[in-house]
Design an enzyme around this catalytic site. Structure first.
Site, PDB file in Angstrom:
ATOM      1  N   ASN A  75      74.352  18.318  58.749  1.00 33.35           N
ATOM      2  CA  ASN A  75      72.381  18.792  59.469  1.00 33.35           C
ATOM      3  C   ASN A  75      72.889  18.553  60.708  1.00 33.35           C
ATOM      4  O   ASN A  75      71.982  17.363  60.786  1.00 33.35           O
ATOM      5  CB  ASN A  75      71.817  19.438  58.647  1.00 33.35           C
ATOM      6  CG  ASN A  75      70.403  19.405  59.235  1.00 33.35           C
ATOM      7  OD1 ASN A  75      70.152  19.931  60.978  1.00 33.35           O
ATOM      8  ND2 ASN A  75      69.247  19.242  59.050  1.00 33.35           N
ATOM      9  N   LYS A 105      70.720  19.155  63.599  1.00 31.07           N
ATOM     10  CA  LYS A 105      69.171  19.226  63.838  1.00 31.07           C
ATOM     11  C   LYS A 105      69.043  19.773  65.344  1.00 31.07           C
ATOM     12  O   LYS A 105      69.653  19.925  65.493  1.00 31.07           O
ATOM     13  CB  LYS A 105      68.783  18.442  63.647  1.00 31.07           C
ATOM     14  CG  LYS A 105      68.537  17.992  62.487  1.00 31.07           C
ATOM     15  CD  LYS A 105      67.323  16.906  61.516  1.00 31.07           C
ATOM     16  CE  LYS A 105      67.594  16.330  59.968  1.00 31.07           C
ATOM     17  NZ  LYS A 105      66.487  15.364  59.873  1.00 31.07           N
ATOM     18  N   HIS A 158      64.317  24.365  56.079  1.00 33.72           N
ATOM     19  CA  HIS A 158      64.381  23.015  55.878  1.00 33.72           C
ATOM     20  C   HIS A 158      63.008  22.757  55.588  1.00 33.72           C
ATOM     21  O   HIS A 158      62.241  23.036  56.090  1.00 33.72           O
ATOM     22  CB  HIS A 158      65.550  22.815  56.891  1.00 33.72           C
ATOM     23  CG  HIS A 158      65.625  21.242  57.077  1.00 33.72           C
ATOM     24  ND1 HIS A 158      64.043  20.203  57.690  1.00 33.72           N
ATOM     25  CD2 HIS A 158      67.021  20.187  56.543  1.00 33.72           C
ATOM     26  CE1 HIS A 158      64.948  19.267  57.521  1.00 33.72           C
ATOM     27  NE2 HIS A 158      66.378  19.056  56.831  1.00 33.72           N
ATOM     28  N   GLU A 167      61.489  20.459  57.823  1.00 36.78           N
ATOM     29  CA  GLU A 167      61.025  20.136  59.290  1.00 36.78           C
ATOM     30  C   GLU A 167      60.302  21.763  60.180  1.00 36.78           C
ATOM     31  O   GLU A 167      59.550  21.781  60.804  1.00 36.78           O
ATOM     32  CB  GLU A 167      62.227  19.456  60.063  1.00 36.78           C
ATOM     33  CG  GLU A 167      62.441  18.359  60.151  1.00 36.78           C
ATOM     34  CD  GLU A 167      63.639  17.801  60.263  1.00 36.78           C
ATOM     35  OE1 GLU A 167      64.673  18.435  60.691  1.00 36.78           O
ATOM     36  OE2 GLU A 167      63.644  16.513  59.620  1.00 36.78           O
ATOM     37  N   GLU A 173      65.337  18.192  49.138  1.00 33.22           N
ATOM     38  CA  GLU A 173      65.695  17.234  50.175  1.00 33.22           C
ATOM     39  C   GLU A 173      64.428  16.673  50.049  1.00 33.22           C
ATOM     40  O   GLU A 173      63.554  17.432  50.888  1.00 33.22           O
ATOM     41  CB  GLU A 173      65.452  17.640  51.181  1.00 33.22           C
ATOM     42  CG  GLU A 173      67.190  18.330  51.801  1.00 33.22           C
ATOM     43  CD  GLU A 173      67.206  18.220  53.247  1.00 33.22           C
ATOM     44  OE1 GLU A 173      68.851  17.736  53.237  1.00 33.22           O
ATOM     45  OE2 GLU A 173      66.521  18.731  53.890  1.00 33.22           O
ATOM     46  N   GLY A 226      65.917  11.152  57.327  1.00 32.66           N
ATOM     47  CA  GLY A 226      65.755  10.315  58.230  1.00 32.66           C
ATOM     48  C   GLY A 226      64.609   8.920  58.463  1.00 32.66           C
ATOM     49  O   GLY A 226      64.283   8.495  59.425  1.00 32.66           O
ATOM     50  N   SER A 237      68.786  10.839  54.020  1.00 30.19           N
ATOM     51  CA  SER A 237      68.816   9.631  54.285  1.00 30.19           C
ATOM     52  C   SER A 237      70.528   9.071  53.344  1.00 30.19           C
ATOM     53  O   SER A 237      70.736   8.393  53.726  1.00 30.19           O
ATOM     54  CB  SER A 237      67.765   8.241  54.220  1.00 30.19           C
ATOM     55  OG  SER A 237      66.960   8.319  54.893  1.00 30.19           O
ATOM     56  N   GLY A 297      72.046  14.377  57.526  1.00 31.11           N
ATOM     57  CA  GLY A 297      71.820  14.758  58.736  1.00 31.11           C
ATOM     58  C   GLY A 297      72.078  14.037  59.511  1.00 31.11           C
ATOM     59  O   GLY A 297      73.522  13.727  60.219  1.00 31.11           O
TER      60      GLY A 297
HETATM   61  P1  PGA Z   1      68.682  12.392  56.850  1.00 32.93           P
HETATM   62  O1  PGA Z   1      68.484  14.059  57.452  1.00 32.93           O
HETATM   63  O2  PGA Z   1      69.836  12.351  56.490  1.00 32.93           O
HETATM   64  O3  PGA Z   1      69.211  12.235  58.823  1.00 32.93           O
HETATM   65  O4  PGA Z   1      67.928  11.641  56.307  1.00 32.93           O
HETATM   66  C1  PGA Z   1      68.939  15.109  56.785  1.00 32.93           C
HETATM   67  C2  PGA Z   1      68.338  16.537  56.073  1.00 32.93           C
HETATM   68  O5  PGA Z   1      67.314  16.571  57.122  1.00 32.93           O
HETATM   69  O6  PGA Z   1      68.606  16.971  56.278  1.00 32.93           O
END
Ligand code: PGA
Length: 244
Positions: A4, A6, A90, A92, A162, A168, A208, A229
């Site tokens: 992903n 983003k 997602h 976000e 998630e 993140g 993460s 991500g």
């Molecule tokens: P991250 O994001 O691996 O940077 O924690 C995962 C995601 O939001 O899909």
């Protein structure tokens, strides 16, 4: 294994990523690979991955096919652009863009109708976990956003668990915590769609995921893959996750 990206990368950076990434995963036949890029990078990603096993996805879609909806992109448009997947719901989008269970369901259905594989995201916030509400939150998200699908529709989706506190932040859920949440989700699937569907559905873990923790996560039989991500932005790092 899904990346992903983003809101990162330009088309030129997308092309450069695949020039490095594709040779690194040329031998990877054990898993499906998909990179979910921004709308503006999809054409470059589709062109770069043609003839490879790497698939391309988007990160959201609108639920209507076309119309006067300035700024929106529909699922048939994504399909026609060469996408195979789309991330839906997602955290976000839930946090910053007003995504609800109802809109998750509408987008998921639109994606399926267009022939895309939706990667439907669920997960609890830190305060919810600390208040002991993880199971209730996951159950609510499943019941509202996923359970109303027909059995046929359900058989064509991928679920991503998630935990919001792990996204993140560098704070990965331990393999045991992730597997517990996956079991909660699989039990929901079994209750609604039956044991066979619960066995067959793919549930990805996200939050993460890095080259150094993917092995432990994938050792859990409950965890079928990763939604990655930050670590998917670098070709060497995402390739090493693919080759866990
Ligand atoms: P991250 O994001 O691996 O940077 O924690 C995962 C995601 O939001 O899909």
């Amino acid at each position: 294994m899904a990346g992903n990206w983003k809101m990162y990368k330009t088309p030129a950076e997308t092309t450069a990523f695949f020039e490095k990434f594709l040779p690194l995963v040329a031998s990877a036949a054990h898993c499906e690979m998909v990179i979910c890029a921004s709308f503006t990078n999809l054409a470059a990603a589709v062109a770069a991955t043609r003839g490879s096993r790497v698939q391309v996805g988007a990160q959201n879609c609108y639920w209507l096919k076309e119309g006067a909806y300035t700024g929106e992109v529909s699922a048939p448009m994504l399909k026609a652009s060469g996408c195979s997947h789309v991330i839906i719901g997602h955290s976000e989008r839930r946090q910053f863009f007003g995504e609800t269970e109802e809109t998750v369901l509408k987008r998921t259905r639109a994606a399926l109708e267009a022939g895309l594989t939706p990667i439907v995201c669920v997960g609890e916030m830190l305060a919810e976990r600390e208040a002991g509400q993880t199971e209730a939150v996951l159950t609510g998200q499943f019941q509202g956003g996923i359970a109303p699908l027909t059995a046929d529709e359900f058989s064509r989706i991928v679920i991503a668990y998630e935990p919001v506190w792990a996204i993140g932040t560098g704070r990965t859920a331990t393999p045991e915590i992730a597997a517990d949440a996956h079991r909660v989700l699989r039990a929901q699937v079994e209750g609604k769609f039956g044991a066979e569907a619960a066995r067959a559905v793919r549930i990805l873990y996200g939050g993460s995921v890095k080259p150094d923790n993917i092995k432990g996560l994938m050792a859990q039989p409950e965890i079928d893959g990763g939604l990655v991500g930050g670590a998917s932005l670098d070709p060497v790092s995402f390739a090493s996750i693919v080759h866990f």
